[in-house]
Scaffold this motif. Structure first.
Motif, PDB file in Angstrom:
ATOM      1  N   TYR A 109       0.747  -1.201  -0.009  1.00 57.51           N
ATOM      2  CA  TYR A 109       0.119   0.136  -0.085  1.00 57.51           C
ATOM      3  C   TYR A 109       0.892   1.112   0.092  1.00 57.51           C
ATOM      4  O   TYR A 109       0.611   2.207  -0.737  1.00 57.51           O
ATOM      5  CB  TYR A 109      -0.933  -0.037   1.531  1.00 57.51           C
ATOM      6  N   GLN A 115      -6.180   7.144   2.410  1.00 53.97           N
ATOM      7  CA  GLN A 115      -6.959   6.107   1.750  1.00 53.97           C
ATOM      8  C   GLN A 115      -7.915   6.695   0.417  1.00 53.97           C
ATOM      9  O   GLN A 115      -7.699   6.069  -0.442  1.00 53.97           O
ATOM     10  CB  GLN A 115      -7.956   5.440   2.808  1.00 53.97           C
ATOM     11  N   GLU A 154      -7.485   5.580  -3.209  1.00 50.26           N
ATOM     12  CA  GLU A 154      -8.503   5.026  -3.979  1.00 50.26           C
ATOM     13  C   GLU A 154      -8.383   5.845  -5.386  1.00 50.26           C
ATOM     14  O   GLU A 154      -8.952   5.098  -6.346  1.00 50.26           O
ATOM     15  CB  GLU A 154     -10.039   5.299  -3.378  1.00 50.26           C
ATOM     16  N   GLU A 176      -6.293   2.740  -6.888  1.00 51.80           N
ATOM     17  CA  GLU A 176      -7.190   1.978  -7.230  1.00 51.80           C
ATOM     18  C   GLU A 176      -7.769   1.966  -8.707  1.00 51.80           C
ATOM     19  O   GLU A 176      -8.143   1.215  -9.509  1.00 51.80           O
ATOM     20  CB  GLU A 176      -8.269   1.834  -5.974  1.00 51.80           C
ATOM     21  N   CYS A 211      -1.917  -3.007   4.256  1.00 51.33           N
ATOM     22  CA  CYS A 211      -2.494  -1.871   4.430  1.00 51.33           C
ATOM     23  C   CYS A 211      -2.730  -1.453   5.803  1.00 51.33           C
ATOM     24  O   CYS A 211      -2.416  -2.026   6.715  1.00 51.33           O
ATOM     25  CB  CYS A 211      -4.373  -2.180   4.114  1.00 51.33           C
ATOM     26  N   TYR A 269      -3.984  -8.756   1.872  1.00 52.41           N
ATOM     27  CA  TYR A 269      -3.787  -8.071   0.452  1.00 52.41           C
ATOM     28  C   TYR A 269      -5.294  -7.770   0.319  1.00 52.41           C
ATOM     29  O   TYR A 269      -6.222  -7.875   0.677  1.00 52.41           O
ATOM     30  CB  TYR A 269      -3.450  -9.001  -0.498  1.00 52.41           C
ATOM     31  N   GLU A 270      -5.164  -6.300  -0.602  1.00 58.85           N
ATOM     32  CA  GLU A 270      -6.474  -6.135  -1.573  1.00 58.85           C
ATOM     33  C   GLU A 270      -6.059  -6.360  -2.821  1.00 58.85           C
ATOM     34  O   GLU A 270      -5.240  -5.494  -3.482  1.00 58.85           O
ATOM     35  CB  GLU A 270      -6.618  -4.520  -1.003  1.00 58.85           C
ATOM     36  N   ILE A 306      -6.730  -5.645  -6.605  1.00 61.83           N
ATOM     37  CA  ILE A 306      -7.458  -4.547  -7.548  1.00 61.83           C
ATOM     38  C   ILE A 306      -7.401  -5.038  -9.100  1.00 61.83           C
ATOM     39  O   ILE A 306      -6.375  -5.579  -9.497  1.00 61.83           O
ATOM     40  CB  ILE A 306      -6.592  -3.433  -7.486  1.00 61.83           C
ATOM     41  N   GLN A 310     -11.204  -1.632  -9.602  1.00 62.40           N
ATOM     42  CA  GLN A 310     -12.119  -2.026  -8.454  1.00 62.40           C
ATOM     43  C   GLN A 310     -11.522  -3.027  -7.561  1.00 62.40           C
ATOM     44  O   GLN A 310     -10.700  -3.743  -7.911  1.00 62.40           O
ATOM     45  CB  GLN A 310     -13.360  -2.533  -9.067  1.00 62.40           C
ATOM     46  N   GLU A 311     -12.077  -3.097  -6.082  1.00 61.16           N
ATOM     47  CA  GLU A 311     -11.644  -4.117  -5.207  1.00 61.16           C
ATOM     48  C   GLU A 311     -12.137  -5.240  -5.863  1.00 61.16           C
ATOM     49  O   GLU A 311     -13.472  -5.297  -5.851  1.00 61.16           O
ATOM     50  CB  GLU A 311     -12.101  -3.612  -3.998  1.00 61.16           C
ATOM     51  N   SER A 335     -10.993  -8.608  -4.465  1.00 65.25           N
ATOM     52  CA  SER A 335     -10.989  -9.591  -3.577  1.00 65.25           C
ATOM     53  C   SER A 335      -9.925  -9.009  -2.427  1.00 65.25           C
ATOM     54  O   SER A 335      -8.813  -8.694  -2.600  1.00 65.25           O
ATOM     55  CB  SER A 335     -10.404 -10.796  -3.928  1.00 65.25           C
ATOM     56  N   PRO A 336     -10.402  -9.142  -1.048  1.00 66.86           N
ATOM     57  CA  PRO A 336      -9.429  -8.921  -0.024  1.00 66.86           C
ATOM     58  C   PRO A 336      -8.945 -10.312   0.617  1.00 66.86           C
ATOM     59  O   PRO A 336      -9.727 -11.191   0.513  1.00 66.86           O
ATOM     60  CB  PRO A 336     -10.542  -8.160   1.157  1.00 66.86           C
TER      61      PRO A 336
END
Length: 488
Positions: free
Chosen positions: A321, A362, A366, A370, A382, A403-404, A406, A410-411, A413-414
RNA sequence: GGGUUGGUAGCUCAAUGGUAGAGCAGCGCCCUUUUAAGGCGUUGGUUGUGGGUUCGAGUCCCACCCAACCCA
């Protein structure tokens, strides 16, 4: 036009068909027929087509070419279309009278003999016909189809009938879900079902839908996530579990949000977020290859021009991040909170005054990371404030081992190294809840106190995954019946 | 919640403030091998809803409803 106010039952088009329906009854024909045994689907009959063979098929009338005493019709089922030929003299006057009461859209079962027309079209010469269902309303225009988006969402059945590409997307969605289940089951994960109605809606930060259980005289909430129940199963000795089903969030609707949406959550004891990232990478690429047949996914605009191509080729990028933000805004982390706000202003990133400093960061993430990341990227480590249910990093307690993922801006999956320290977990949930202590799920914390193995967990938003894989730009194009305000 | 765009026949779409139209579907007639069949004829509208301006409103103004897109 709005297309939704259905024509009323006195409308001439409706009345004409209704009269035909009644006329069928008067002739002793049930316009809503019974079981009809076919010799094969229309696709199968086409496949094995041999002149002289007799076949029984059923489907909807989707075209009618009237030549006077002889008629060519198209009969369509889910496997395809075939032409049938009806001639007054060959079927006899009784059947011909019945035939004249049919319309486009009616379901028909026929028995006929295969032949090829002059123009080379495989055709069944009708011997007998059975009315299976009379359509009282006309179907959308055979040539122009149905393009009004409001009608496509409100009356999805018409969209599915008129727009084959719409049906394709939903079949792909079905296949994606099936392949995900297969992938997980092949690896020893058990699919479980946990409560959709929960006394406390935990596992995420979102407004829940509220309902009431009369007999128990208690309020319940539709779940916003299954997470806290799946973790109870880890406590209970299930080591590899998943749930793939609906979540509900009482929030706005948008191109990317539907109040009910489908979520996959997977937990694996003794694993961590890195192992889960590997699994997700393998799962998504496996599903893409099996269902879409490629790892390069084109996203097109309404005119069909390719806007971008998402490349799912492995290995997927992994970056922290912090590094990603530094990449987007060099020097960000050496700025004071005031300087960061000024920087945002200079970069035309709008902030609201009540944002905490970590929320400002954040927001920058985004807007500048993101939304501009289309190929897969695992954003790791994060800030802990964003993720109350994950383990803190050993080397840097300000970040969590997560992890996030992208993709497509878009997100998708976390993934976490799940927090299994009950004392820390209680503290983190209390910090997050603030004054609203009643929102803390004590039963979950009690479960943790009995010991939960370290575990890796992932969530995947299935709707967004399907959007990414099929190139859909709106969640409504991948949800069969999206929520809409009532028209009347 | 804010902004923009849109809502006209069953469907797809037209219509400088001046008679609401076309194609398809429907209905009637002609045609025994058609493929968006063809030909002739024809029905169908409270122009999203409610107000207003005007001699006259689908068109201009206001409010509301629904939707799409953008923003929050």
């Amino acid at each position: 036009m709005t297309g939704f106010i259905p024509m009323d039952e006195t409308h001439a088009l409706f009345e004409t068909r209704r009269q035909k329906m009644l006329a069928l009854r008067e002739k002793g024909v049930d316009p809503y027929g019974q079981r009809f045994d076919v010799t094969g689907s229309i696709g199968a009959v086409r496949e094995r087509f041999a002149e002289g063979h007799c076949e029984r098929i059923a489907g909807r009338i989707t075209a009618h070419r009237d030549m006077g005493k002889s008629h060519f019709l198209d009969l369509t089922d889910s496997t395809g279309r075939i032409q049938i030929f009806i001639h007054a003299k060959e079927v006899g006057p009784e059947a011909y009278e019945i035939f004249k009461l049919l319309d486009m859209g009616d379901f028909l079962g026929i028995e006929g003999e295969a032949f090829i027309t002059k123009t080379g079209e495989p055709t069944l010469r009708v011997k007998t016909l059975n009315v299976l269902s009379k359509a009282l309303r006309p179907l959308p225009d055979k040539w122009h189809g149905l393009s009004d988006v409001e009608t496509r969402y409100r009356q999805r059945y018409l969209d599915l009938l008129a727009n084959p590409e719409s049906k394709t997307v939903f079949k792909q969605r079905i296949a994606i879900v099936r392949e995900i289940r297969r992938f997980l089951e092949e690896r020893g994960f058990l699919e479980v079902e946990t409560p959709m109605m929960q006394p406390i809606a935990g596992g995420a930060a979102a407004a829940p839908f509220k309902t009431h259980h009369n007999a128990l005289s208690m309020d319940l909430f539709l779940r916003i996530a299954p997470e806290l129940y799946l973790k109870r199963l880890l406590v209970g000795g299930f080591e590899k579990v998943f749930e793939l089903n609906r979540n509900f969030r009482n929030e706005g609707v948008s191109r990317r949000h539907n109040p009910e949406f489908t979520m996959l959550e997977v937990y694996q004891a003794y694993a961590d977020f890195q192992i889960m990232a590997d699994m997700v990478e393998e799962m998504v690429t496996t599903v893409a290859e099996k269902v879409i047949g490629t790892l390069k996914i084109d996203h097109k605009d309404s005119e069909g021009n390719v806007l971008r191509t998402i490349d799912l080729t492995r290995p997927w990028r992994r970056a922290s991040y912090r590094d990603l933000i530094e990449e987007a805004v060099p020097g960000w982390f050496s700025l004071t909170p005031e300087q960061r706000r000024e920087k945002c202003h200079a970069m035309h990133v709008e902030l609201s005054p009540e944002m905490a400093d970590f929320e400002v960061t954040q927001h920058v993430f985004e807007k500048l990371v993101e939304e501009k990341t289309f190929n897969p990227c695992f954003v790791t480590h994060c800030p802990k404030e964003l993720v109350p249910l994950a383990k803190q990093n050993l080397a840097n307690p300000d970040v969590v081992d997560v992890y996030e993922l992208i993709i497509n801006g878009q997100e998708i999956s976390p993934g976490y190294s799940e927090l299994n320290d009950p004392i820390v977990q209680r503290q983190r949930l209390e910090d997050q809840a603030g004054e609203e202590k009643q929102n803390i799920d004590d039963d979950f914390l009690t479960a943790l106190e009995h010991g939960m193995p370290p575990a890796g967990g992932v969530g995947i938003g299935i709707d967004r995954l399907v959007m990414m894989l099929t190139g859909a730009e709106s969640i409504r194009d991948v949800v069969l019946f999206p929520h809409m305000k009532p028209r009347a």
